[in-house]
Motif scaffolding. Structure first.
Motif, PDB file in Angstrom:
ATOM      1  N   ASP A 122      60.871  14.767 -15.884  1.00  0.00           N
ATOM      2  CA  ASP A 122      60.929  15.540 -14.639  1.00  0.00           C
ATOM      3  C   ASP A 122      60.236  14.798 -13.506  1.00  0.00           C
ATOM      4  OD1 ASP A 122      62.089  18.033 -15.827  1.00  0.00           O
ATOM      5  OD2 ASP A 122      60.186  18.046 -16.913  1.00  0.00           O
ATOM      6  N   MET A 123      59.081  14.226 -13.813  1.00  0.00           N
ATOM      7  CA  MET A 123      58.298  13.564 -12.763  1.00  0.00           C
ATOM      8  C   MET A 123      58.968  12.314 -12.224  1.00  0.00           C
ATOM      9  SD  MET A 123      55.818  15.509 -12.077  1.00  0.00           S
ATOM     10  CE  MET A 123      54.799  14.450 -11.047  1.00  0.00           C
ATOM     11  N   LEU A 175      60.280  12.652  -4.532  1.00  0.00           N
ATOM     12  CA  LEU A 175      60.416  13.806  -3.644  1.00  0.00           C
ATOM     13  C   LEU A 175      59.072  14.155  -3.008  1.00  0.00           C
ATOM     14  CD1 LEU A 175      62.431  16.077  -2.694  1.00  0.00           C
ATOM     15  CD2 LEU A 175      61.364  17.498  -4.466  1.00  0.00           C
ATOM     16  N   ILE A 176      58.017  14.163  -3.806  1.00  0.00           N
ATOM     17  CA  ILE A 176      56.680  14.470  -3.280  1.00  0.00           C
ATOM     18  C   ILE A 176      56.288  13.464  -2.207  1.00  0.00           C
ATOM     19  CG2 ILE A 176      54.223  14.658  -3.877  1.00  0.00           C
ATOM     20  CD1 ILE A 176      55.161  15.510  -6.729  1.00  0.00           C
ATOM     21  N   ASN A 177      56.551  12.184  -2.482  1.00  0.00           N
ATOM     22  CA  ASN A 177      56.205  11.135  -1.512  1.00  0.00           C
ATOM     23  C   ASN A 177      57.038  11.237  -0.234  1.00  0.00           C
ATOM     24  OD1 ASN A 177      54.229  10.016  -3.146  1.00  0.00           O
ATOM     25  ND2 ASN A 177      55.626   8.551  -4.100  1.00  0.00           N
ATOM     26  N   PRO A 226      51.307  20.251 -15.617  1.00  0.00           N
ATOM     27  CA  PRO A 226      52.064  19.548 -16.654  1.00  0.00           C
ATOM     28  C   PRO A 226      52.222  20.376 -17.929  1.00  0.00           C
ATOM     29  CG  PRO A 226      50.260  18.204 -15.794  1.00  0.00           C
ATOM     30  CD  PRO A 226      50.030  19.608 -15.329  1.00  0.00           C
ATOM     31  N   HIS A 227      53.245  20.014 -18.694  1.00  0.00           N
ATOM     32  CA  HIS A 227      53.436  20.640 -20.008  1.00  0.00           C
ATOM     33  C   HIS A 227      52.264  20.308 -20.925  1.00  0.00           C
ATOM     34  CE1 HIS A 227      55.084  21.535 -23.945  1.00  0.00           C
ATOM     35  NE2 HIS A 227      54.923  20.276 -24.286  1.00  0.00           N
ATOM     36  N   SER A 228      51.796  19.078 -20.868  1.00  0.00           N
ATOM     37  CA  SER A 228      50.699  18.620 -21.714  1.00  0.00           C
ATOM     38  C   SER A 228      49.466  18.356 -20.861  1.00  0.00           C
ATOM     39  CB  SER A 228      51.097  17.335 -22.441  1.00  0.00           C
ATOM     40  OG  SER A 228      49.978  16.720 -23.049  1.00  0.00           O
ATOM     41  N   PHE A 283      67.640  12.303  -8.813  1.00  0.00           N
ATOM     42  CA  PHE A 283      66.852  12.430  -7.588  1.00  0.00           C
ATOM     43  C   PHE A 283      67.741  12.769  -6.402  1.00  0.00           C
ATOM     44  CE2 PHE A 283      65.149  10.171  -3.778  1.00  0.00           C
ATOM     45  CZ  PHE A 283      64.123  11.069  -3.500  1.00  0.00           C
ATOM     46  N   ALA A 284      68.911  12.144  -6.339  1.00  0.00           N
ATOM     47  CA  ALA A 284      69.831  12.407  -5.222  1.00  0.00           C
ATOM     48  C   ALA A 284      70.237  13.879  -5.187  1.00  0.00           C
ATOM     49  CB  ALA A 284      71.059  11.506  -5.339  1.00  0.00           C
TER      50      ALA A 284
END
Length: 414
Positions: free
Chosen positions: A242-243, A249-251, A262-264, A366-367
Motif C-alpha cells: 500500500d505504501m 501521494l503524501i509527498n 500500519p498493520h504491523s 499510483f496513477a
C-alpha cells in the motif's frame, strides 16, 4: 474423510511442540494453549452461572460478535459471556483490553476428539454462537451431542466452498447449527440449494459495530489541536504494498496532514517509510507536540477505529496482499475510503458494494489513486460520496437487534 481429519488434528498436536522451536508464529500459537484446560477448570469452579459461549477466528470476527454480545447481555443479565479465539492475533489484543462484557476469554484447543469432548464438558454453556466461519468438526459434534443450542451469526457464504460442492463431511457441519443468521441473500440461496432452511437474513453486524464506534469514538484532544482546521487523511492497517503508492501521494499532497497506522508495529518498515517522506514526521509514542509535524505514525494498538473521526478521506490497507482490512470502520464515520486492487473480490463483498454505492474506491496503481483522489477533492463528488456512505451504513444497522429478536422466539429462556 473424518478419519483423515482426526488423524491430521492429532498429528498436528503432536508436532506443535517441535515446530514451535523453529517458528515464532507456531510458538505463540502453541504456548498460548499450554494451560488452556487448567485455566478453564479454575474459571468454571469460581463462575458457575449460566454461560453463553461465542467462538471467533480472530479480531475481525470478534468485532462482528460484539454487538450481539452486548444485546444478549441486555436481554439476559445473568448470562456470563466467554469468547474463544483460534488466532493469537485476536486473542492477544482482547486479552490486554480486559473488556467488562466478557467474563473470560480463551483459545480454542486443537480440534482432536478428546480435546473437543473435554473443552465442551468444561465449558458447559447454555447457548453457543459461532461467528461467520471457522468451523471445527469435533467441537460442533460435541455441542450437538450435548443438545446445546448452536447458532451461526454473520454467515457469509460463497459458491465453491466445500459445503456446497458435495454431500459429506464439510456439508454436515452446516447441519449441526440450529439456525443460521446470514449477512446477505446470496448466502440464503446457497443454504436453500443444499436443503438447509433454518435461516434468517439478519445483515452484517459490523455495521452495528462501526456505528457504535462512530457514536462513542475515543477522544484525542492532542490530535484535535494538531488537526486544527487542516484536512486529514487517515491510512489504516497499511502494508508495504500500500505504501508504495501512498508515499508518492503524501509527498505530492503536502497541504494535507496524514495519520499512518500500519498493520504491523514493526519499527523497521515505519523507519523506512519515514526516510522516503518529504514532510515532517513523528511517531505518536515519541511525539513532541511543539515540533512541526505533517505526518503522524501511530505506533500502538487500539486507536485506529476512532482515528477515522479526523479523516476527510481514508485508505484501508491489505487489498494488494492477503486480505483487505475493515473498510466499514471509516465508512461508519461517513468517510469515503480507498483500497488496493483485490486479488479475490468475492471474499470481500463489502468492497464491491461500496464501489456500487459510490463511497468506496478500488485502485490498482499510483496513477489510479491520484486520479480518484483528485476527483474527490472536488466538492460535488466528495459530498456525494459522504452522503452515500451515510445512507449505506444507516440502512444496514440493526443486525444485532434482528438476531436477538429471532432468538427470543427460538429460545424460551431468552
Amino acid at each position: 474423510m473424518k478419519l483423515i481429519y482426526n488423524f491430521s488434528m492429532i498429528l498436528s498436536e503432536w508436532l506443535m511442540p517441535i515446530l514451535s522451536l523453529i517458528s515464532s508464529k507456531i510458538r505463540v500459537f502453541w504456548t498460548g494453549r499450554k494451560n488452556l484446560f487448567q485455566n478453564l477448570i479454575e474459571f468454571r469452579e469460581k463462575n458457575k452461572q449460566p454461560l453463553a459461549w461465542f467462538h471467533v477466528a480472530s479480531l475481525g470476527e470478534y468485532e462482528q460478535a460484539k454487538p450481539v454480545i452486548e444485546a444478549l447481555i441486555l436481554k439476559r443479565s445473568d448470562l456470563q459471556v466467554v469468547v474463544s479465539f483460534f488466532s493469537p492475533s485476536g486473542y492477544i489484543p482482547i486479552q490486554k483490553k480486559k473488556l467488562k462484557e466478557l467474563a473470560y476469554i480463551t483459545y480454542l484447543p486443537l480440534d482432536t476428539p478428546a480435546n473437543a469432548r473435554k473443552f465442551v464438558n468444561l465449558m458447559a454453556p447454555e447457548i453457543v454462537f459461532f461467528v461467520k466461519y471457522d468451523f471445527w468438526n469435533n467441537v460442533l459434534h460435541e455441542i450437538k451431542r450435548h443438545g446445546i443450542p448452536l447458532y451461526l451469526i454473520a454467515a457469509s457464504f460463497r459458491e465453491g466452498q466445500p459445503y456446497f460442492r458435495q454431500k459429506g463431511f464439510f456439508r454436515d457441519q452446516i447441519f449441526y447449527f440450529d439456525h443460521i443468521f446470514t449477512q446477505n441473500t446470496k448466502s440464503l440461496s446457497l443454504l436453500d440449494e443444499i436443503g438447509y432452511t433454518a435461516h434468517t437474513l439478519a445483515g452484517d453486524t459490523r455495521f452495528d459495530r462501526v456505528s457504535q464506534t462512530a457514536e462513542f469514538a475515543a477522544s484525542f484532544p492532542d490530535l484535535e489541536k494538531w488537526k486544527s482546521e487542516d484536512p486529514v487523511i487517515v491510512l489504516g492497517s497499511v502494508w508495504q504494498e500500500d505504501m508504495e503508492i501512498l508515499i508518492p501521494l503524501i509527498n505530492q499532497k503536502r497541504r494535507y496532514k496524514w495519520i499512518i497506522a500500519p498493520h504491523s508495529l514493526d519499527p523497521k518498515p515505519m523507519e523506512s517509510w519515514r526516510g522516503r517522506l518529504e514532510g515532517d514526521c513523528e511517531f505518536y509514542s515519541k511525539w513532541d507536540k511543539q515540533a512541526p509535524c505533517e505526518i503522524l505514525f501511530i505506533d500502538n494498538v487500539g486507536m485506529l477505529s476512532s482515528l477515522y473521526q479526523f479523516a476527510r478521506v481514508a485508505y484501508v490497507g491489505g487489498g494488494f496482499g492477503k486480505g483487505l482490512h475493515n473498510i466499514l470502520e471509516p465508512l461508519g464515520f461517513h468517510v469515503p475510503v480507498f483500497f488496493g486492487k483485490l486479488a479475490n473480490s468475492r471474499k470481500f463483498p463489502e468492497a464491491k458494494i461500496s464501489q456500487e454505492k459510490g463511497c468506496g474506491f478500488e485502485v490498482a496503481s499510483f496513477a489510479e489513486l491520484v486520479a480518484q483522489f483528485e476527483r474527490l477533492e472536488e466538492g460535488k463528488h466528495y459530498h456525494t460520496a459522504v452522503k452515500s456512505a451515510k445512507m449505506w451504513v444507516t440502512e444496514n444497522t440493526g443486525a444485532a437487534a434482528r438476531i436477538i429478536g429471532k432468538l427470543t422466539k427460538l429460545e424460551k429462556r431468552l
